[in-house]
Write an enzyme that holds these catalytic residues in place. Sequence first.
Site, short mmCIF file in Angstrom:
data_model
loop_
_atom_site.label_atom_id
_atom_site.label_comp_id
_atom_site.label_asym_id
_atom_site.label_seq_id
_atom_site.Cartn_x
_atom_site.Cartn_y
_atom_site.Cartn_z
N ASN A 208 69.90 41.48 44.82
CA ASN A 208 69.04 42.43 45.42
C ASN A 208 69.54 43.98 44.80
O ASN A 208 70.51 44.10 43.88
CB ASN A 208 68.78 42.54 47.00
CG ASN A 208 70.11 42.68 47.64
OD1 ASN A 208 70.76 43.75 47.51
ND2 ASN A 208 70.45 41.79 48.15
N ASP A 277 69.25 35.92 51.53
CA ASP A 277 68.92 34.88 52.34
C ASP A 277 69.14 33.54 52.01
O ASP A 277 69.21 32.63 52.59
CB ASP A 277 67.70 35.30 52.98
CG ASP A 277 67.64 36.60 53.78
OD1 ASP A 277 68.52 36.78 54.59
OD2 ASP A 277 66.69 37.34 53.74
N LYS A 287 75.67 27.26 31.08
CA LYS A 287 74.44 27.92 30.93
C LYS A 287 73.09 26.99 30.87
O LYS A 287 73.08 26.03 29.85
CB LYS A 287 74.44 28.97 29.68
CG LYS A 287 73.36 29.85 29.55
CD LYS A 287 73.66 30.72 28.32
CE LYS A 287 72.44 31.48 28.27
NZ LYS A 287 72.62 32.30 26.75
N PRO A 303 74.21 31.05 55.37
CA PRO A 303 74.31 31.34 56.56
C PRO A 303 74.10 32.81 57.09
O PRO A 303 74.13 33.79 56.10
CB PRO A 303 76.06 31.28 56.62
CG PRO A 303 76.44 31.38 55.30
CD PRO A 303 75.39 31.01 54.18
N ASP A 304 73.42 32.83 58.21
CA ASP A 304 73.14 34.34 58.77
C ASP A 304 74.36 34.99 59.64
O ASP A 304 74.79 34.51 60.76
CB ASP A 304 71.95 34.38 59.66
CG ASP A 304 71.51 35.87 59.79
OD1 ASP A 304 72.32 36.75 60.27
OD2 ASP A 304 70.45 35.98 59.83
N ILE A 305 75.22 35.64 58.67
CA ILE A 305 76.64 36.09 59.10
C ILE A 305 76.20 36.98 60.47
O ILE A 305 77.14 36.74 61.57
CB ILE A 305 77.19 36.84 58.10
CG1 ILE A 305 77.54 36.09 56.75
CG2 ILE A 305 78.70 37.43 58.55
CD1 ILE A 305 77.68 37.30 55.54
N PHE A 321 71.64 46.24 60.58
CA PHE A 321 70.65 46.94 59.49
C PHE A 321 69.63 46.06 59.56
O PHE A 321 69.54 44.97 59.59
CB PHE A 321 71.27 47.33 58.38
CG PHE A 321 71.90 48.67 58.36
CD1 PHE A 321 73.05 48.61 58.79
CD2 PHE A 321 71.36 49.73 57.52
CE1 PHE A 321 73.80 49.98 58.83
CE2 PHE A 321 71.89 51.16 57.55
CZ PHE A 321 73.33 51.07 58.20
N LYS A 335 64.84 41.56 65.30
CA LYS A 335 66.24 41.01 64.86
C LYS A 335 67.28 41.53 65.76
O LYS A 335 68.31 40.86 65.78
CB LYS A 335 66.40 41.80 63.47
CG LYS A 335 65.70 41.43 62.39
CD LYS A 335 65.96 41.81 61.05
CE LYS A 335 64.71 41.06 60.00
NZ LYS A 335 64.69 42.06 58.83
N LYS A 339 69.56 38.31 67.21
CA LYS A 339 70.82 38.26 66.70
C LYS A 339 71.80 38.82 67.63
O LYS A 339 73.08 38.69 67.46
CB LYS A 339 71.05 38.84 65.30
CG LYS A 339 70.23 38.50 64.10
CD LYS A 339 70.27 38.81 62.72
CE LYS A 339 69.36 38.66 61.59
NZ LYS A 339 69.81 38.63 60.55
O1 PMT Z 1 73.51 49.72 49.44
P1 PMT Z 1 72.30 50.83 49.31
O2 PMT Z 1 71.92 50.81 47.90
O3 PMT Z 1 72.89 52.13 49.90
O4 PMT Z 1 71.17 50.35 50.18
C1 PMT Z 1 71.32 50.34 51.65
C2 PMT Z 1 70.62 49.13 52.27
C3 PMT Z 1 69.13 49.49 52.02
C4 PMT Z 1 71.14 47.96 51.69
C5 PMT Z 1 70.94 49.24 53.81
O5 PMT Z 1 70.58 50.45 54.60
C6 PMT Z 1 70.30 48.12 54.61
O6 PMT Z 1 69.24 47.83 55.15
N1 PMT Z 1 71.20 46.89 54.82
C7 PMT Z 1 70.78 45.68 55.21
C8 PMT Z 1 69.94 44.78 54.24
C9 PMT Z 1 69.34 43.64 54.85
O7 PMT Z 1 70.04 42.55 54.51
O8 PMT Z 1 68.53 43.64 55.88
P2 PMT Z 1 67.78 42.46 56.70
O9 PMT Z 1 66.94 42.89 57.23
O10 PMT Z 1 67.67 41.13 55.53
O11 PMT Z 1 69.00 41.53 57.38
C10 PMT Z 1 69.22 42.20 58.87
C11 PMT Z 1 70.87 42.15 58.92
O12 PMT Z 1 71.24 41.04 58.82
C12 PMT Z 1 71.65 42.88 58.11
O13 PMT Z 1 72.72 43.62 59.03
C13 PMT Z 1 72.19 42.03 57.23
O14 PMT Z 1 73.49 42.31 56.73
C14 PMT Z 1 72.46 41.02 57.92
N2 PMT Z 1 72.16 39.59 57.12
C15 PMT Z 1 71.18 39.37 56.77
C16 PMT Z 1 71.07 37.91 56.09
C17 PMT Z 1 72.09 37.07 56.14
N3 PMT Z 1 72.33 35.89 55.51
N4 PMT Z 1 73.26 37.35 56.83
C18 PMT Z 1 73.52 38.53 57.46
O15 PMT Z 1 74.32 38.96 57.96
#
Ligand code: PMT
Length: 398
Positions: A208, A277, A287, A303-305, A321, A335, A339
């Site tokens: 991403n 995700d 390749k 896994p969702d950490i 976040f 969320k 979570k």
């Molecule tokens: O890195 P930059 O360019 O500065 O951009 C910042 C940012 C946009 C990446 C940051 O501000 C941000 O939003 N980070 C979270 C991105 C994200 O994965 O959001 P989410 O809504 O998909 O996930 C929710 C939360 O679960 C997040 O804290 C994520 O770290 C966590 N997660 C998600 C999926 C997963 N498999 N495991 C996780 O732990």
Amino acid sequence: MLEQKNIILGVCGGIAAYKAVELLRLLTKAGANVHVIMTHAAREFVAPLTFQTLSSNPVHTELFDLISEQEIGHISLADRADLFIIAPATANVIGKIAAGIADDLLTTTVMATKAPVLFAPAMNVNMYTNPIYQENEQKLQRLGYLFEAPVRGSLACGWEGEGKLAAPEAIFESAVAALTKKDLAGLKIMITAGPTREEIDPVRYISNHSSGKMGYALARAARRRGAQVLLVSGPTALKKPDSVTVVNVTSAAEMQSEVMARVAQFDVVIKAAAVADYRPLVRNSVKIKKKSSQIAIELVKNPDILADLGKLKQRPFLVGFAAETNALAENAAQKLSKKNLDMIVANDVSQPDAGFNVDTNRALLLFKDGTSIECTLMSKDQLAEAILDNIVEQLAKR
Ligand code: PMT
């Protein structure tokens, strides 16, 4: 970041004096009001007008300059300072200050100030390692003076070794740290940052747009405020923050094992990383050849950490976040509760000036008790401070 801070920048005579111009630029950009004092020797290397133009303040050079003494005397300059930086600091000036000699404007003002003083030495490697210099530096350190150590490199005198002025960014970071309240001292904070990469084959991956800027800004700010910081970082082009331990990972699975193995040691975990995700069900060992006009890649859930952290019996203060493109508050609130978080930072990543790969962000902070705070458009450094302010407040309520 340095708004309303009065900083004196002392510039000594050395080839690195030109780098003080870049430091001045960083300080003024951060909002500081900077007064520059130049020694006579410094003026052999850079013209005072350069510093005057960039600081928008008169440059001070003479101890007995009648006009500038009338307008702003050296004692009043010393009194008003929140911080005194000397960069580059020569062996001569450091030696004089260590010996209590005040025979020019710079050394007299240092002697008269009650502000913290930060030296950034630059000199020949043999001068730097000379026991006389080392004893002077140690004496000043014992007395509470701060130092940003020089780095190794090829020196202007032709020698190779320690003595090169630290990067202006590193001196700036130490200056900000010197002016920052240490309200996170004693806390251990783990921060995740950047994207993850999920490999399809040896040359391709799913990822991403995360640059890591938000997470790295949090790591720098938490460190400045006295926390012990571990940064678990996906692949980014960013410089490792000073005095922060960094664990580099590539995939979500790697991030999960590094985070879960260490979480028990931490008081706070902030998950700013953009974790993929899904990952390819199969990683091709060679390749994939371009044959048919369409191919399908089967994906499986990662896994969702953060959710795993939320399930821990003894869990740290958890900050997630939420990267959203619609229904920001509703999706983030879901969320937060699903979570089992203490706080979530919701950002709208569809905006050109917020979210991924820009220097600014705007966010809605949501808390477990149902309250929220809106943070309007600001730099990621400022948002990091606001997030940490709220963590401090929430921890105090526990
Ligand atoms: O890195 P930059 O360019 O500065 O951009 C910042 C940012 C946009 C990446 C940051 O501000 C941000 O939003 N980070 C979270 C991105 C994200 O994965 O959001 P989410 O809504 O998909 O996930 C929710 C939360 O679960 C997040 O804290 C994520 O770290 C966590 N997660 C998600 C999926 C997963 N498999 N495991 C996780 O732990």
